[in-house]
Design a protein around this motif. Structure first.
Motif, short mmCIF file in Angstrom:
data_model
loop_
_atom_site.label_atom_id
_atom_site.label_comp_id
_atom_site.label_asym_id
_atom_site.label_seq_id
_atom_site.Cartn_x
_atom_site.Cartn_y
_atom_site.Cartn_z
N PHE A 1 0.83 -1.20 0.00
CA PHE A 1 0.00 0.00 0.00
C PHE A 1 0.87 1.26 0.00
O PHE A 1 0.58 2.23 -0.70
N LEU A 2 1.98 1.22 0.77
CA LEU A 2 2.90 2.35 0.79
C LEU A 2 3.54 2.54 -0.58
O LEU A 2 3.67 3.67 -1.07
N LEU A 3 3.94 1.44 -1.20
CA LEU A 3 4.57 1.53 -2.52
C LEU A 3 3.60 2.13 -3.55
O LEU A 3 3.99 2.96 -4.37
N LEU A 4 2.34 1.72 -3.48
CA LEU A 4 1.35 2.28 -4.39
C LEU A 4 1.15 3.78 -4.16
O LEU A 4 1.02 4.56 -5.11
N LYS A 5 1.16 4.18 -2.88
CA LYS A 5 1.01 5.60 -2.58
C LYS A 5 2.20 6.40 -3.09
O LYS A 5 2.04 7.49 -3.64
N LEU A 6 3.41 5.84 -2.92
CA LEU A 6 4.61 6.54 -3.40
C LEU A 6 4.60 6.65 -4.92
O LEU A 6 4.95 7.71 -5.48
N ILE A 7 4.20 5.58 -5.61
CA ILE A 7 4.14 5.62 -7.07
C ILE A 7 3.10 6.64 -7.53
O ILE A 7 3.34 7.41 -8.47
N ALA A 8 1.95 6.66 -6.86
CA ALA A 8 0.91 7.62 -7.21
C ALA A 8 1.39 9.06 -6.96
O ALA A 8 1.12 9.96 -7.77
N PHE A 9 2.13 9.25 -5.86
CA PHE A 9 2.64 10.59 -5.54
C PHE A 9 3.65 11.05 -6.59
O PHE A 9 3.58 12.18 -7.09
#
Length: 325
Positions: free
Chosen positions: A21-29
């Motif tokens: 979930f953190l990785l997805l948030k970082l990619i989205a950011f």
């Protein structure tokens, strides 16, 4: 034992889910920052730009029939080839016949063309140095032929006296060239896109920064333009030549040369024209946005690793502490 393994597996699943979930948030950011800095910011900055309106002449209080309006964008000094192949070394890589043929193969080779009743003349400034180069005599002969056609179109002539091809519109041309006509310096230039104050007083060198006086006078005599658009100096400037012929030096359309690149939007008719400048985002703004995003990304990573307390949690604890006091 089985219960312990089940609990351990469940813990690993939650950790993996949290990290994913953190990785997805970082990619989205990161994608959002890239989308904003490389795409959306240009629309936000250019959105207020509009095509200028051409003043329509009126006689006896009545407006004349509207002439067709040509809308055109003018860019200068894009410098897309890089530092070595596209900037300082260009002064040593002067145009030759091969490069001219290659340019003409890709772009419109016509030096004189007309759109919506408006005559444009493209001048090869490099061929006007007057040093006897192998392309200079041909360029001057071509300009003299263009001058004859333009002068003939302004006078009442019988068919066939203006040469082959369809007759040109009886309109003073717009001159397009890279080098500006001769001027001493940019000392009289003003505006937010003009040269820096420390550079304005530096004298220009003929045949290097600007055309020579002789070549400039020839162009004014031969072509009698109503507007001149040039580049090369990387800064904006408006100058009047001779009997009030305006020249606009278009600033560089590249962050390599300016912090505030711009382009010119023009609305033209055979008798009138109006110009307006439209600016791109400041390079400093884009760089600061990237730096702020990178700093925020580092903070998020540190918070996730537990090396830094969450700002929200820290603020909540601080507020709670003050309330208890």
């Amino acid at each position: 034992m089985a219960a312990f393994q089940f609990g351990f597996g469940r813990l690993n699943f939650h950790l993996l889910k949290r990290r994913s979930f953190l990785l997805l948030k970082l990619i989205a950011f990161v994608c959002s920052v890239l989308l904003f800095c490389e795409f959306l910011i240009y629309y936000l900055v250019i959105l207020p730009c509009n095509w200028p309106e051409v003043k329509t002449p009126a006689h006896g209080g009545k407006q004349e029939t509207l002439e067709p309006v040509l809308k055109a964008m003018f860019l200068a000094d894009t410098h897309l080839l890089g530092e070595v192949r596209g900037h300082w070394l260009d002064k040593l890589r002067r145009m030759n016949r091969y490069r001219i043929k290659r340019f003409e193969k890709v772009f419109n080779p016509e030096r004189l063309f007309s759109w919506k009743g408006i005559n444009f003349v493209m001048v090869n400034s490099v061929a006007l140095e007057g040093d006897g180069c192998n392309i200079c005599s041909e360029a001057e002969a071509e300009l003299m032929d263009i001058s004859h056609k333009l002068n003939c179109s302004r006078e009442e002539q019988r068919p066939g006296q203006c040469g082959h091809g369809p007759p040109l519109p009886a309109s003073a041309p717009v001159l397009l060239q890279h080098f500006p006509l001769y001027r001493q310096s940019d000392a009289n230039c003003s505006g937010e896109d003009s040269a820096p104050p420390e550079e304005k007083g530096i004298p220009f060198k003929e045949r290097y920064d600007v055309l020579s006086r002789e070549a400039s006078q020839k162009l004014l005599w031969w072509l009698r333009p109503r507007l001149i658009l040039s580049g090369h100096t990387h800064s904006g400037c408006e100058v009047l030549h001779g009997a009030g012929v305006p020249e606009l030096s278009v600033p560089s359309f590249s962050w390599r040369n300016r912090n505030n690149p711009s382009f010119v939007m023009g609305s033209m008719t055979p008798t009138e024209y109006a110009l307006a400048k439209c600016y791109l985002p400041l390079e400093d703004t884009v760089l600061m946005t990237y730096c702020a995003a990178a700093g925020l990304l580092v903070v998020l990573m540190l918070v996730h690793l537990g090396l830094v307390a969450s700002p929200v949690l820290f603020g909540y604890k601080l507020l709670r502490k003050f309330k208890t006091v």
